[in-house]
Write an enzyme that holds these catalytic residues in place. Structure first.
Site, PDB file in Angstrom:
ATOM      1  N   HIS A 122      -3.117  -9.317  62.808  1.00  0.00           N
ATOM      2  CA  HIS A 122      -1.811  -9.357  62.597  1.00  0.00           C
ATOM      3  C   HIS A 122      -1.311  -7.992  62.450  1.00  0.00           C
ATOM      4  O   HIS A 122      -0.176  -7.851  62.630  1.00  0.00           O
ATOM      5  CB  HIS A 122      -1.472 -10.303  61.289  1.00  0.00           C
ATOM      6  CG  HIS A 122      -1.846 -11.738  61.484  1.00  0.00           C
ATOM      7  ND1 HIS A 122      -2.032 -12.687  60.689  1.00  0.00           N
ATOM      8  CD2 HIS A 122      -2.193 -12.518  62.737  1.00  0.00           C
ATOM      9  CE1 HIS A 122      -2.377 -13.879  60.802  1.00  0.00           C
ATOM     10  NE2 HIS A 122      -2.584 -13.577  62.317  1.00  0.00           N
TER      11      HIS A 122
ATOM     12  N   HIS B 156       2.974 -17.683  67.741  1.00  0.00           N
ATOM     13  CA  HIS B 156       1.872 -16.862  66.989  1.00  0.00           C
ATOM     14  C   HIS B 156       0.841 -16.703  67.856  1.00  0.00           C
ATOM     15  O   HIS B 156       0.028 -15.511  67.709  1.00  0.00           O
ATOM     16  CB  HIS B 156       1.316 -17.738  65.840  1.00  0.00           C
ATOM     17  CG  HIS B 156       0.496 -16.997  64.915  1.00  0.00           C
ATOM     18  ND1 HIS B 156       0.840 -15.960  64.044  1.00  0.00           N
ATOM     19  CD2 HIS B 156      -0.918 -16.852  65.027  1.00  0.00           C
ATOM     20  CE1 HIS B 156      -0.254 -15.470  63.602  1.00  0.00           C
ATOM     21  NE2 HIS B 156      -1.370 -16.087  64.009  1.00  0.00           N
TER      22      HIS B 156
ATOM     23  N   ASP C 261      -1.250 -13.033  68.224  1.00  0.00           N
ATOM     24  CA  ASP C 261      -2.582 -12.657  68.127  1.00  0.00           C
ATOM     25  C   ASP C 261      -3.074 -11.971  69.340  1.00  0.00           C
ATOM     26  O   ASP C 261      -3.856 -11.140  69.178  1.00  0.00           O
ATOM     27  CB  ASP C 261      -3.361 -14.263  68.137  1.00  0.00           C
ATOM     28  CG  ASP C 261      -3.436 -14.709  66.841  1.00  0.00           C
ATOM     29  OD1 ASP C 261      -3.092 -14.045  65.737  1.00  0.00           O
ATOM     30  OD2 ASP C 261      -3.664 -16.016  66.523  1.00  0.00           O
TER      31      ASP C 261
ATOM     32  N   HIS D  78      -8.757 -15.923  69.999  1.00  0.00           N
ATOM     33  CA  HIS D  78      -9.327 -14.512  70.076  1.00  0.00           C
ATOM     34  C   HIS D  78     -10.674 -14.337  70.951  1.00  0.00           C
ATOM     35  O   HIS D  78     -10.616 -13.329  71.435  1.00  0.00           O
ATOM     36  CB  HIS D  78      -9.665 -14.513  68.645  1.00  0.00           C
ATOM     37  CG  HIS D  78      -8.595 -14.262  67.610  1.00  0.00           C
ATOM     38  ND1 HIS D  78      -7.858 -13.298  67.617  1.00  0.00           N
ATOM     39  CD2 HIS D  78      -8.257 -14.921  66.665  1.00  0.00           C
ATOM     40  CE1 HIS D  78      -6.835 -13.359  66.936  1.00  0.00           C
ATOM     41  NE2 HIS D  78      -7.274 -14.511  66.218  1.00  0.00           N
TER      42      HIS D  78
END
Length: 259
Positions: free
Chosen positions: A64, A209, A213, A236
């Site tokens: 973040h 979001h 990421d 991720h």
């Protein structure tokens, strides 16, 4: 000597963390505690967050903060941290933006430009990048708990601050999060073992979001990137695989096969 700025917050485990940030010389990159560079060769994924590991040094939850660096065009910083995890804030990048804005451009350097398509796949996701004069991200997610959501935007400081930085995370209801939940200034709901903000800032906040990421993991390239990116169900692990492929292309190694 450059002025030092502080960011104070609580980690995902509920412990206090303080960051001390200074601009760094051009080309130095983003370096934590004088020993861990924000570089894909040090990146791993643990507990649904990006971790940097170098020798005995570990730093968790960097995405973040790094997303804010990418969104604001910042590539060179020194960061000192008194914890092995970054402050969580409200699960978005909002905590970091005001301080990073004080740094200005912080040595953006020459951006990486694609000359060929790049693609990576996972079991239920794909990321494709095409050459483009600026960074644009199109993201589609389709999870059982979110349904289909889409968001698309050109990434620059203005759009990042307004459209991406406020987007909060969602994830599994892990027992260790009970300490963090006491410090949040908004209600959280549990949906089939997953935690979501009870009231969304955007109808497609989870999708936004995911872009946040992805921007955080793109910082592991070490340079700003100019490309048009199409992402379906990014994670991720897939993001880091994507950045590794970008690193090869930037080094002149032609790898465009999906897989």
């Amino acid at each position: 000597m450059s002025k030092e700025y502080s960011i104070i917050g609580i980690t995902r485990k509920g412990s206090p963390a303080t960051m001390k940030i200074q601009p760094a010389p051009s080309g130095m990159g983003i370096v934590f505690n004088s020993c861990i560079r924000a570089a894909v060769r040090y990146a791993a994924v643990k507990n649904h967050c990006t971790v940097l590991r170098r020798g005995k040094h570990n730093l968790a939850g960097v995405e973040h903060f790094l997303a804010a660096c990418t969104g604001l065009g910042i590539t060179d910083l020194t960061v000192r941290l008194n914890n092995q995890e970054l402050p969580f804030g409200d699960g978005s990048s909002r905590l970091f933006v005001p301080t990073l804005l004080k740094l200005g451009s912080a040595n953006q350097g020459a951006p990486a430009m694609l000359t060929e398509p790049v693609a990576v796949c996972a079991a239920n996701g794909i990321i494709i990048a095409l050459p483009a004069p600026r960074l644009v991200i199109h993201c589609l997610i389709d999870y059982p708990l979110t349904g289909k959501q889409f968001f698309s935007c050109q990434i620059n400081p203005h759009t990042f601050i307004r459209e991406i930085a406020p987007a909060r995370t969602f994830g599994p209801a892990e027992p260790e999060l009970k300490h963090l939940l006491r410090h949040l200034h908004f209600r959280v709901k549990n949906v089939d073992g997953w935690l979501f903000p009870a009231r969304l800032r955007f109808p497609n906040e989870p999708c936004r979001h995911k872009i946040l990421d992805l921007l955080g993991d793109l910082a592991l390239l070490g340079r700003q990137i100019r490309a048009e990116i199409f992402a379906f169900n990014p994670s991720h692990r897939l993001n880091i695989k994507f950045v590794r492929r970008l690193k090869h292309v930037a080094s002149g190694v032609k790898q465009i096969r999906c897989g």
